[in-house]
Design a protein around this motif. Structure first.
Motif, PDB file in Angstrom:
ATOM      1  N   LYS A 110      24.197  -2.243  24.919  1.00 13.72           N
ATOM      2  CA  LYS A 110      23.299  -3.403  25.052  1.00 13.72           C
ATOM      3  C   LYS A 110      23.610  -4.470  24.009  1.00 13.72           C
ATOM      4  O   LYS A 110      23.255  -5.630  24.167  1.00 13.72           O
ATOM      5  CB  LYS A 110      21.840  -2.959  24.887  1.00 13.72           C
ATOM      6  N   ILE A 111      24.246  -4.024  22.915  1.00 10.52           N
ATOM      7  CA  ILE A 111      24.586  -4.928  21.814  1.00 10.52           C
ATOM      8  C   ILE A 111      26.035  -4.659  21.410  1.00 10.52           C
ATOM      9  O   ILE A 111      26.465  -3.505  21.371  1.00 10.52           O
ATOM     10  CB  ILE A 111      23.653  -4.721  20.603  1.00 10.52           C
ATOM     11  N   ILE A 112      26.755  -5.734  21.121  1.00  8.42           N
ATOM     12  CA  ILE A 112      28.120  -5.591  20.608  1.00  8.42           C
ATOM     13  C   ILE A 112      28.136  -6.202  19.206  1.00  8.42           C
ATOM     14  O   ILE A 112      27.497  -7.227  18.965  1.00  8.42           O
ATOM     15  CB  ILE A 112      29.136  -6.247  21.565  1.00  8.42           C
ATOM     16  N   THR A 113      28.814  -5.543  18.271  1.00  8.50           N
ATOM     17  CA  THR A 113      28.835  -5.994  16.883  1.00  8.50           C
ATOM     18  C   THR A 113      30.272  -6.113  16.382  1.00  8.50           C
ATOM     19  O   THR A 113      31.210  -5.587  16.994  1.00  8.50           O
ATOM     20  CB  THR A 113      28.085  -5.013  15.954  1.00  8.50           C
ATOM     21  N   SER A 114      30.422  -6.786  15.264  1.00 13.82           N
ATOM     22  CA  SER A 114      31.718  -6.860  14.597  1.00 13.82           C
ATOM     23  C   SER A 114      31.526  -7.377  13.183  1.00 13.82           C
ATOM     24  O   SER A 114      30.485  -7.961  12.855  1.00 13.82           O
ATOM     25  CB  SER A 114      32.674  -7.781  15.370  1.00 13.82           C
ATOM     26  N   ASP A 115      32.532  -7.157  12.358  1.00 16.73           N
ATOM     27  CA  ASP A 115      32.593  -7.739  11.015  1.00 16.73           C
ATOM     28  C   ASP A 115      33.593  -8.883  11.112  1.00 16.73           C
ATOM     29  O   ASP A 115      34.790  -8.649  11.300  1.00 16.73           O
ATOM     30  CB  ASP A 115      33.018  -6.683   9.994  1.00 16.73           C
ATOM     31  N   ILE A 116      33.096 -10.109  10.980  1.00 15.95           N
ATOM     32  CA  ILE A 116      33.854 -11.307  11.320  1.00 15.95           C
ATOM     33  C   ILE A 116      34.242 -12.070  10.060  1.00 15.95           C
ATOM     34  O   ILE A 116      33.411 -12.300   9.180  1.00 15.95           O
ATOM     35  CB  ILE A 116      33.005 -12.209  12.244  1.00 15.95           C
ATOM     36  N   SER A 117      35.477 -12.503  10.016  1.00 14.19           N
ATOM     37  CA  SER A 117      35.972 -13.280   8.870  1.00 14.19           C
ATOM     38  C   SER A 117      35.313 -14.659   8.812  1.00 14.19           C
ATOM     39  O   SER A 117      34.742 -15.150   9.802  1.00 14.19           O
ATOM     40  CB  SER A 117      37.490 -13.453   8.967  1.00 14.19           C
ATOM     41  N   ILE A 118      35.423 -15.298   7.659  1.00 16.58           N
ATOM     42  CA  ILE A 118      34.957 -16.679   7.507  1.00 16.58           C
ATOM     43  C   ILE A 118      35.646 -17.550   8.564  1.00 16.58           C
ATOM     44  O   ILE A 118      35.019 -18.397   9.199  1.00 16.58           O
ATOM     45  CB  ILE A 118      35.282 -17.198   6.084  1.00 16.58           C
ATOM     46  N   THR A 119      36.932 -17.316   8.762  1.00 12.93           N
ATOM     47  CA  THR A 119      37.729 -18.109   9.695  1.00 12.93           C
ATOM     48  C   THR A 119      37.231 -17.984  11.129  1.00 12.93           C
ATOM     49  O   THR A 119      37.139 -18.978  11.856  1.00 12.93           O
ATOM     50  CB  THR A 119      39.216 -17.675   9.622  1.00 12.93           C
ATOM     51  N   ALA A 120      36.914 -16.771  11.553  1.00 10.62           N
ATOM     52  CA  ALA A 120      36.532 -16.526  12.943  1.00 10.62           C
ATOM     53  C   ALA A 120      35.043 -16.752  13.214  1.00 10.62           C
ATOM     54  O   ALA A 120      34.639 -16.832  14.378  1.00 10.62           O
ATOM     55  CB  ALA A 120      36.923 -15.107  13.340  1.00 10.62           C
ATOM     56  N   ARG A 121      34.251 -16.894  12.184  1.00  7.55           N
ATOM     57  CA  ARG A 121      32.800 -17.022  12.380  1.00  7.55           C
ATOM     58  C   ARG A 121      32.424 -18.144  13.350  1.00  7.55           C
ATOM     59  O   ARG A 121      31.626 -17.911  14.272  1.00  7.55           O
ATOM     60  CB  ARG A 121      32.103 -17.203  11.032  1.00  7.55           C
ATOM     61  N   PRO A 122      32.936 -19.372  13.197  1.00  4.13           N
ATOM     62  CA  PRO A 122      32.528 -20.437  14.134  1.00  4.13           C
ATOM     63  C   PRO A 122      32.861 -20.109  15.588  1.00  4.13           C
ATOM     64  O   PRO A 122      32.073 -20.423  16.488  1.00  4.13           O
ATOM     65  CB  PRO A 122      33.310 -21.669  13.646  1.00  4.13           C
ATOM     66  N   TYR A 123      33.996 -19.476  15.817  1.00  2.83           N
ATOM     67  CA  TYR A 123      34.370 -19.087  17.182  1.00  2.83           C
ATOM     68  C   TYR A 123      33.339 -18.121  17.766  1.00  2.83           C
ATOM     69  O   TYR A 123      32.845 -18.305  18.883  1.00  2.83           O
ATOM     70  CB  TYR A 123      35.773 -18.456  17.204  1.00  2.83           C
ATOM     71  N   PHE A 124      33.017 -17.076  17.012  1.00  2.00           N
ATOM     72  CA  PHE A 124      32.090 -16.073  17.514  1.00  2.00           C
ATOM     73  C   PHE A 124      30.679 -16.656  17.684  1.00  2.00           C
ATOM     74  O   PHE A 124      29.963 -16.282  18.610  1.00  2.00           O
ATOM     75  CB  PHE A 124      32.091 -14.826  16.622  1.00  2.00           C
ATOM     76  N   GLU A 125      30.285 -17.589  16.805  1.00  2.00           N
ATOM     77  CA  GLU A 125      28.983 -18.235  16.980  1.00  2.00           C
ATOM     78  C   GLU A 125      28.944 -19.011  18.301  1.00  2.00           C
ATOM     79  O   GLU A 125      27.941 -18.959  19.021  1.00  2.00           O
ATOM     80  CB  GLU A 125      28.683 -19.159  15.802  1.00  2.00           C
ATOM     81  N   LYS A 126      30.026 -19.690  18.632  1.00  2.00           N
ATOM     82  CA  LYS A 126      30.084 -20.419  19.908  1.00  2.00           C
ATOM     83  C   LYS A 126      29.980 -19.480  21.101  1.00  2.00           C
ATOM     84  O   LYS A 126      29.558 -19.879  22.183  1.00  2.00           O
ATOM     85  CB  LYS A 126      31.400 -21.212  20.018  1.00  2.00           C
ATOM     86  N   LYS A 127      30.371 -18.227  20.917  1.00  2.00           N
ATOM     87  CA  LYS A 127      30.333 -17.238  21.990  1.00  2.00           C
ATOM     88  C   LYS A 127      29.016 -16.459  22.017  1.00  2.00           C
ATOM     89  O   LYS A 127      28.906 -15.456  22.716  1.00  2.00           O
ATOM     90  CB  LYS A 127      31.516 -16.267  21.855  1.00  2.00           C
ATOM     91  N   GLY A 128      28.047 -16.905  21.224  1.00  2.00           N
ATOM     92  CA  GLY A 128      26.722 -16.299  21.286  1.00  2.00           C
ATOM     93  C   GLY A 128      26.446 -15.216  20.262  1.00  2.00           C
ATOM     94  O   GLY A 128      25.393 -14.565  20.304  1.00  2.00           O
TER      95      GLY A 128
END
Length: 153
Positions: A110-128
């Motif tokens: 029901k939930i997907i998680t990850s440990d995201i780098s500073i670099t990738a954070r904006p991308y993942f935020e755009k993806k919800g």
């Protein structure tokens, strides 16, 4: 572009992509000492073999070259997510992420998680994905900041 699951024979190319991507794509967010500490993990060959053998590892292939990959651990955690430095901003990440999220749903997550780098954070935020916590990790005596992020599926 084709997609397939990784095998042990892909290990070296996956590791090279990991190193090259971190060194080039993340250099504006992490200093050289941090990057060296981050890529040091490539030396843990047993860990990489375990990832390939136990996780859902999806490769994006153009021609005979790996241009990106993502891994899903336990059906709900994105462990590795890297796009080749020469293939950034071409929609490859979107396709890999969509397939990882679909696989997580197939495994009833029901939930997907990850440990995201500073670099990738904006991308993942755009993806919800939402930041749940800033994390300060110490590797080889060097502090590396990343973010625990999650998304409801």
């Amino acid at each position: 572009m084709d997609f397939r699951k990784a095998t042990i024979s892909d290990l070296t190319e996956m590791q090279e992509l990991y190193i090259d991507t971190i060194k080039s794509v993340c250099k504006n967010d992490y200093n050289p000492e941090q990057i060296e500490a981050w890529i040091y993990g490539v030396n843990n060959k047993e860990r990489w073999i375990e990832v390939i053998e136990t996780q859902f590892v999806l490769l994006a292939i153009i021609g005979d070259k790996i241009v990106g990959y993502g891994t899903l651990e336990n059906g709900n955690y994105i462990d590795f997510f890297y796009i080749h430095k020469d293939f950034q901003r071409k929609g490859i990440a979107d396709k890999i992420l969509a397939k990882l999220e679909l696989e997580a749903q197939k495994q009833y997550s029901k939930i997907i998680t990850s440990d995201i780098s500073i670099t990738a954070r904006p991308y993942f935020e755009k993806k919800g994905y939402i930041v749940k916590a800033e994390q300060k990790n110490i590797r080889l005596g060097v502090e590396l900041i990343n973010y625990k992020m999650e998304k409801e599926l």
